[in-house]
Design a protein around this motif. Structure first.
Motif, short mmCIF file in Angstrom:
data_model
loop_
_atom_site.label_atom_id
_atom_site.label_comp_id
_atom_site.label_asym_id
_atom_site.label_seq_id
_atom_site.Cartn_x
_atom_site.Cartn_y
_atom_site.Cartn_z
N LEU A 1 1.12 -1.42 -0.32
CA LEU A 1 0.11 0.22 0.26
C LEU A 1 1.06 1.47 -0.15
N MET A 2 0.02 2.11 -0.81
CA MET A 2 1.27 3.45 -0.19
C MET A 2 0.98 4.40 0.37
N LEU A 3 -0.25 4.31 0.80
CA LEU A 3 0.04 4.86 2.46
C LEU A 3 -1.53 4.42 2.96
N LYS A 4 -1.28 3.59 4.57
CA LYS A 4 -1.67 3.17 4.95
C LYS A 4 -2.51 4.26 6.58
N VAL A 5 -3.03 4.17 6.92
CA VAL A 5 -3.46 5.40 8.07
C VAL A 5 -4.81 4.33 9.17
N GLU A 6 -4.36 4.36 10.37
CA GLU A 6 -4.81 3.18 11.10
C GLU A 6 -5.21 4.37 12.59
N SER B 1 -14.25 24.88 25.70
CA SER B 1 -15.51 24.37 26.37
C SER B 1 -15.42 23.36 25.94
N GLY B 2 -13.82 22.55 25.74
CA GLY B 2 -14.32 21.30 25.52
C GLY B 2 -13.55 20.56 23.98
N PRO B 3 -12.72 18.65 24.02
CA PRO B 3 -12.10 19.03 22.86
C PRO B 3 -12.97 19.12 21.68
N ILE B 4 -12.69 19.92 20.83
CA ILE B 4 -12.92 19.63 19.26
C ILE B 4 -12.81 18.68 18.13
N GLN B 5 -13.24 17.04 18.93
CA GLN B 5 -13.08 16.43 18.13
C GLN B 5 -12.93 16.78 16.31
N ALA B 6 -11.87 16.68 15.43
CA ALA B 6 -11.85 17.21 14.14
C ALA B 6 -11.63 15.79 13.38
N VAL B 7 -11.02 15.23 14.34
CA VAL B 7 -10.96 13.56 12.90
C VAL B 7 -11.21 12.49 14.06
N ARG B 8 -12.59 11.64 13.83
CA ARG B 8 -12.12 10.42 14.65
C ARG B 8 -12.45 9.20 13.97
N ASN B 9 -11.54 8.79 14.73
CA ASN B 9 -10.69 7.43 14.02
C ASN B 9 -10.72 6.70 12.59
N VAL B 10 -10.28 7.18 11.63
CA VAL B 10 -10.11 7.31 10.46
C VAL B 10 -9.14 6.55 9.97
N THR B 11 -9.15 5.08 9.63
CA THR B 11 -8.96 4.59 9.32
C THR B 11 -9.29 3.99 7.29
N PHE B 12 -8.08 4.03 6.44
CA PHE B 12 -7.94 4.43 5.22
C PHE B 12 -6.59 3.56 4.48
N SER B 13 -6.71 3.67 3.54
CA SER B 13 -5.28 3.01 2.96
C SER B 13 -5.83 3.65 1.12
N ILE B 14 -4.20 3.87 0.59
CA ILE B 14 -4.21 3.91 -0.43
C ILE B 14 -3.28 3.74 -1.89
N ILE C 1 0.23 5.99 10.77
CA ILE C 1 0.37 6.31 9.04
C ILE C 1 1.74 5.97 8.58
N PHE C 2 1.41 4.93 7.51
CA PHE C 2 2.40 4.15 7.35
C PHE C 2 2.37 4.54 6.24
N LEU C 3 3.45 4.76 5.54
CA LEU C 3 3.99 4.83 3.95
C LEU C 3 4.99 4.10 2.90
N ARG C 4 4.09 3.11 2.22
CA ARG C 4 4.54 1.78 1.37
C ARG C 4 4.71 0.93 2.47
N SER C 5 3.33 0.64 3.00
CA SER C 5 3.58 -0.46 4.14
C SER C 5 3.91 -1.93 3.59
N GLY C 6 4.21 -2.60 3.51
CA GLY C 6 4.55 -3.70 2.94
C GLY C 6 5.52 -3.65 2.51
N GLU C 7 5.98 -2.95 2.37
CA GLU C 7 7.88 -3.18 1.19
C GLU C 7 8.93 -2.66 2.55
N SER C 8 9.93 -2.97 2.35
CA SER C 8 11.36 -3.30 3.03
C SER C 8 11.35 -1.38 3.25
N SER C 9 11.10 -0.63 2.63
CA SER C 9 11.50 0.92 3.03
C SER C 9 10.49 1.09 3.53
N ALA C 10 9.53 -0.02 4.34
CA ALA C 10 7.74 1.02 4.62
C ALA C 10 8.05 2.07 5.76
#
Lengths: 341, 327
Positions: free
Chosen positions: A6-11, A21-34, A73-82
């Protein structure tokens, strides 16, 4: 298990800003890959967290005070240069930014320095990342501008940003971003500030370059029409969460998530004057406040399929529905799949 | 049109902005923002004005309200040339013609309560008498834009973008105008909110019998709401006609390109894209002849020579292109 490249893996990426006023949750548990060579679109309205994701991937949020960021956040996940981007130091990130991941922003005028010529700025970007002579860097810059079909590239290089038009500026930004041949380009609303005819030019160029250079693109936009023009896969965001994922054609042909359905129906269609009694269907209410999300499904107060004691109580998970298709809705299987086309 | 005299008739409207240089402010050139534009708007009609940035669409909207002074031309509203109006008469005209701006965040005074914002036009036009009656009016206004009266004491920052735009619409309607210029009223709003405002404007137009000059860069929005559409480019009307004709049977190369550039979510009906080259030329020195010729795929030598006159290609459908053999 054979690890897929994968080029990019976000977990499980979460970003929240601390406010009084409290935490502002802009991004919540986003998982995806490219995947390599894939164009993925992040679609959402303002406040959906799409730009924050883009900035988080580049680790550009580190300097923001009162910010909490978690996930992997993994770049080039699954490769040796991950690479795990979250573990990199600022110095290491500098190497990665531009070389491996490049980013372009919405307003090209504010991304360019007004007191330097285009030449100075592109050459500087190339010299920062590559060990070549100034002369070669200049040739490189010229070559990039030619690649972006800028008329009279020599003249363009000697200009200051204010001397060229918005469309040209955005081309210069793309040229600069691509000058070090990144494997991933994050494009944050790159055509929003431009006119439709210029937008068509830029999208056309981006598509051609993507094919030619084989890079992956994360295309952040609010424009669903644009998504279908450029992307292979779409992630729909709402209230900082991914609510639907799918291949472009399948997702637009039959959206499962009521939010995606409603969003597609709320845009006037070209050719609507031919349809008798055509009416766009507005989504009631407004985008949720990121400091106080409703209980249960984030979209339930605006959803027309809401069932009491289900949607307002249990928070739906991102369910895998079929190959490449995920949806976050408790009732996706029982609501009618009234499609848009 | 079977109507009597149109509500608004614009004849040969020009707005040139002077460019001055030097200490004696010598005029060194003109930005021809609006250059010789004529159109009319009937009662209860919505005329859409489409164009890219720099095409002069906003200047047209402001000129017909005399928010900018036209350089030349006539603007006849209900039989009177408003270019010549002054003082009290101009104020009377402004009562029947109102404007809604693009950015609801910038067009409401942050220091005023919603109630005061809505009362302001009544005060300006001396319609403000007893507090109680006016308060009633304000509540009614809020109802017309589907908002409840409990926001009266709030201030703009407490409202969302869509709600603010509703307040802007309510403010424009406060003096019961016949004619409204809506200058990109949905461009600053979120996608899911746009439809709310579009439908509201569509409903109000029928309920109140409004005539609207609807300015937008988004041709799909115009197609949804307008009866007729005018396509402007570099201060000139390229094509004008009934919405169905413009969107389904465009006769001008620019309209064709503009329509094909609209990205569509429905990918089955993908059309062939026409990609225009280059940018909109500088309005200080527009090209000779047809202003669009520098980007036109059909341009021939003759296009540089003559300024194309509008020719009729259907009932009420005019196009300013000399080539009748292309589309």
């Amino acid at each position: 298990m054979v690890a897929k490249n994968l080029m990019l893996k976000v977990e499980d990426l979460s970003v929240s800003f601390k406010a009084r006023s409290g935490p502002i949750q802009a991004v919540r548990n986003v998982t995806f890959s490219i995947k390599p060579g894939e164009v993925v679109a992040l679609v959402g309205e303002s406040g959906s967290g799409k730009s924050t994701i883009g900035l988080a991937l580049m680790r550009l949020l580190d300097d923001v005070k009162k910010l909490e960021i978690s996930g992997k956040i993994f770049l080039r996940s699954g490769e040796s240069s991950a690479l795990d981007l979250m573990d990199r130091s600022e110095r290491e990130m500098r190497e990665i930014r531009g070389n491996e991941i490049a980013m372009i922003f919405q307003e090209p005028m504010s991304s360019l320095n007004p007191i330097f010529t285009i030449k100075t700025q592109i050459v500087e970007a190339i010299l920062t990342h590559q060990n070549i002579s100034r002369r070669d860097a200049y040739c490189r810059a010229l070559e990039m501008l030619k690649l972006l079909s800028i008329p009279d590239p020599e003249k363009c290089l000697s200009n200051y940003p204010h001397q060229i038009s918005g469309g040209m500026r955005q081309r210069v930004m793309i040229a600069m971003a691509l000058s070090c041949e990144p494997c991933l380009l994050i494009a944050d609303e790159p055509t929003t500030a431009l006119d439709v005819t210029i937008q068509a030019q830029i999208v056309d160029i981006m598509k051609k370059l993507q094919k030619r250079l084989g890079m992956s693109i994360l295309f952040i936009t609010h424009d669903l029409g644009l998504v279908s023009e450029i992307a292979d896969r779409v992630l729909v965001l709402y209230g900082g969460q991914v609510v639907e994922v799918g291949d472009v054609k399948a997702l637009f042909a039959s959206p499962f998530m009521p939010y995606t359905q409603a969003l597609l129906k709320s845009i006037p269609k070209l050719g609507c004057s031919e349809l008798p009694n055509y009416r766009v269907e507005a989504i009631p209410g407004s985008v949720p406040d990121a400091s106080a999300f409703p209980n249960g499904c984030t979209f339930h107060p605006r959803c027309r399929h809401t069932v009491r004691n289900i949607c307002d109580v249990s928070e739906p998970i991102l369910e895998t529905v079929s190959n490449n298709r995920q949806v976050r809705c408790c009732r996706w299987f029982e609501i009618e799949k009234d499609c848009v086309s | 049109m079977t109507d009597l005299a149109p509500l608004l008739q614009v004849k040969n409207l020009k707005k040139w902005f002077e460019i001055r240089h030097g200490i004696i402010s010598k005029v060194t050139g003109n930005v021809k923002a609006v250059d010789d534009i004529s159109f009319s708007l009937s009662s209860h009609e919505v005329l859409g004005i489409a164009g890219e940035s720099g095409s002069g669409k906003t200047t047209i909207g402001r000129s017909v309200l005399r928010l900018v002074e036209p350089t030349a031309g006539e603007i006849i509203f209900k039989g009177r040339d408003i270019v010549k109006l002054e003082g009290e008469e101009l104020r009377q005209f402004r009562r029947s013609a109102q404007i809604i701006f693009q950015d609801p965040f910038a067009s409401l005074n942050p220091k005023m309560t919603i109630e005061n914002i809505l009362l302001e036009p009544l005060k300006i036009h001396n319609l403000f008498d007893s507090n109680l009656k006016n308060r009633h009016q304000v509540v009614e206004l809020l109802q017309t834009v589907s908002m409840s009266a409990d926001i009266l004491k709030r201030r703009p920052h407490e409202l969302s973008g869509g709600q603010r735009q509703r307040i802007c619409i309510a403010r424009a309607l406060a003096v019961k105008p016949d004619f409204i210029v809506a200058d990109e009223p949905v461009s600053a709003l979120d996608v899911s909110i746009q439809a709310q405002i579009l439908n509201l404007l569509g409903d109000l137009r029928h309920q109140l019998g409004l005539s609207i000059l609807f300015i937008s860069h988004d041709i799909t929005v115009l197609e949804y709401l307008s009866d007729r559409i005018a396509i402007v480019y570099l201060g000139k009307i390229m094509e004008i006609g009934p919405t169905k004709e413009i969107c389904g049977n465009a006769k001008h190369p620019y309209t064709e390109a503009l329509l094909s550039a609209v990205p569509m979510a429905n990918s089955d009906k993908r059309r062939e894209r026409i990609i225009l080259e280059g940018d909109i030329p500088n309005p200080i020195s527009p090209p000779s002849g047809c202003v669009f010729r520098t980007r036109c795929n059909y341009a021939i030598e003759a296009c540089a020579g003559i300024l194309p006159a509008s020719r009729e290609v259907g009932p009420g459908h005019l196009t300013a292109c000399i080539r009748d053999d292309i589309l």
